[in-house]
Design a protein around this motif. Structure first.
Motif, mmCIF file in Angstrom:
data_model
loop_
_atom_site.group_PDB
_atom_site.id
_atom_site.type_symbol
_atom_site.label_atom_id
_atom_site.label_comp_id
_atom_site.label_asym_id
_atom_site.label_seq_id
_atom_site.Cartn_x
_atom_site.Cartn_y
_atom_site.Cartn_z
ATOM 1 N N ALA A 88 0.777 4.054 -3.097
ATOM 2 C CA ALA A 88 0.658 5.417 -2.582
ATOM 3 C C ALA A 88 1.701 6.509 -3.075
ATOM 4 N N ARG A 105 -1.422 10.493 0.302
ATOM 5 C CA ARG A 105 -2.567 9.857 1.065
ATOM 6 C C ARG A 105 -2.311 8.447 1.080
ATOM 7 N N ASN A 159 -6.693 4.961 10.258
ATOM 8 C CA ASN A 159 -7.297 4.194 8.984
ATOM 9 C C ASN A 159 -6.997 4.734 7.602
ATOM 10 N N ASP A 160 -6.810 6.134 7.896
ATOM 11 C CA ASP A 160 -6.653 7.059 6.666
ATOM 12 C C ASP A 160 -5.701 8.278 7.124
ATOM 13 N N LYS A 219 -3.864 4.832 2.760
ATOM 14 C CA LYS A 219 -5.265 4.059 3.370
ATOM 15 C C LYS A 219 -4.798 2.771 3.772
ATOM 16 N N LYS A 220 -5.311 2.150 4.800
ATOM 17 C CA LYS A 220 -5.067 0.742 5.424
ATOM 18 C C LYS A 220 -5.823 -0.098 4.356
ATOM 19 N N ASN A 275 -3.110 11.451 5.818
ATOM 20 C CA ASN A 275 -2.442 12.556 4.874
ATOM 21 C C ASN A 275 -1.061 12.851 5.454
ATOM 22 N N LYS A 279 0.802 -1.293 0.010
ATOM 23 C CA LYS A 279 -0.010 -0.095 -0.022
ATOM 24 C C LYS A 279 1.003 1.277 -0.121
ATOM 25 N N ASN A 294 -1.322 13.640 9.288
ATOM 26 C CA ASN A 294 -2.841 14.437 9.813
ATOM 27 C C ASN A 294 -2.444 15.572 10.702
#
Length: 364
Positions: free
Chosen positions: A292, A361, A322-323, A363-364, A325, A288, A304
């Motif tokens: 990304a 960004r 989970n998300d 994400k899991k 930035n 992932k 974040n």
């Protein structure tokens, strides 16, 4: 008559050393009381300006120390405050007639050294009732640490004890015995050069006259040093050189007192490995993190809008969300930017140092 006179003269000379008073040893206590105190519930004695010997007590242990020696039952502690050690004397130079005592302000503990141990498995002995404390002379020289069973740990052992950060006592894999004032190999544990009943004549050119000094010559030898033995085997003189190694203490199952090294990197299950400077050191292919857009050499600055201090912050944030930035800094040599026009890149800021900052960004 002459024989009787000689005996009386001998007794008079033997008793010529006047017995010190309790006040002498009370004065020794006052002079050296700063060198003995209680450390985390255990008796402690200053050995140098920053080294402390702490006598382990039943059902107690220290959490921070240099080492624990099972033979001496002592912790070695390095302090971050200055200590005031008592001056060390030489217990080996005292005769049976010299007076020694335990420094105490309330009760006399006075007598003589009865016996110096022949090996590390024994204890030096005193001929009077004792307590835990510093053993010394009337002249205020420390001779060792007195125990409460009539024994003490002499300075020669304490000096060796504070010399090394690890528990180390010398060994050559051979045990000796004294028979009729001669010294023989009694057991060969781990040394192919000696045979049982070899007679030891000298070590390093010094004739052997005392089993204790023979054993301590080996016990106190430096690691990997070489000792030179002259032995008599079947009436033939032999010269044997043998290397000293560390005595095996594995049977004690000692805890590892060395501090664990701090982790220098962190790997996320998202396929991202980061070092202590928050620089990406590895991106797993097709992970992932790879999809990304992360690259090796990226420096992570914020996640974040949280400014990171170390990778523990990053580890905590990634574990609890989970998300993400993620603001990164990348060298211009890692661009062109058209490789990242897939909509994942947010605001791009090019600094004057050839580094670019932008968001990825993840994400899991």
């Amino acid at each position: 008559m002459r024989f009787l006179f000689c005996i009386i003269a001998f007794l008079v000379i033997g008793e010529a050393i006047e017995r010190p008073t309790f006040e002498d040893f009370a004065a020794g206590y006052e002079r050296n009381k700063a060198s003995m105190f209680n450390y985390e519930g255990m008796p402690a004695f200053a050995l140098s300006e920053n080294l402390l010997a702490v006598l382990k007590q039943p059902n107690t242990k220290l959490n921070k120390y240099v080492k624990y020696d099972p033979f001496l039952n002592l912790y070695l502690v390095r302090t971050d405050f200055s200590l005031i050690p008592a001056p060390m004397g030489d217990e080996e130079k005292l005769t049976r007639n010299d007076w020694v005592g335990i420094w105490d302000p309330d009760k006399p503990y006075i007598g003589h050294i009865k016996y110096l141990a022949q090996n590390i498995n024994e204890r030096d002995q005193l001929d009077f009732n004792t307590k835990i404390g510093l053993l010394g002379t009337p002249c205020c020289e420390m001779l060792g640490i007195a125990l409460n069973n009539g024994s003490f740990i002499g300075n020669r052992y304490l000096k060796h004890f504070m010399k090394y950060n690890d528990v180390y006592w010398g060994d050559i894999g051979v045990d000796f015995v004294e028979r009729e004032n001669k010294f023989y190999v009694n057991k060969v544990r781990k040394n192919g050069q000696f045979l049982i009943n070899d007679e030891v004549i000298s070590v390093d050119g010094v004739p052997i006259k005392d089993l204790r000094k023979l054993n301590e010559k080996i016990l106190f030898a430096d690691p990997s040093s070489t000792l030179y033995f002259e032995v008599l085997r079947d009436n033939v003189d032999l010269n044997i050189s043998t290397q000293v190694f560390a005595k095996d203490i594995s049977k004690f199952n000692l805890p590892n007192t060395k501090p664990k090294p701090k982790p220098t990197n962190f790997r996320s299950n998202l396929g991202l490995s980061v070092n202590s400077s928050l620089v990406v050191t590895k991106v797993d292919p097709k992970s992932k993190a790879d999809l990304a857009g992360f690259m090796v050499g990226d420096k992570i600055l914020r996640v974040n809008n949280i400014i990171l201090k170390d990778f523990k912050n990053l580890q905590t944030i990634l574990a609890n969300g989970n998300d993400f930035n993620i603001l990164i800094q990348r060298k211009s040599s890692k661009l062109p930017l058209h490789n990242f026009d897939n909509g994942l890149i947010g605001d791009i800021d090019a600094g004057g140092d050839g580094n670019f900052q932008f968001f990825i960004r993840l994400k899991k």
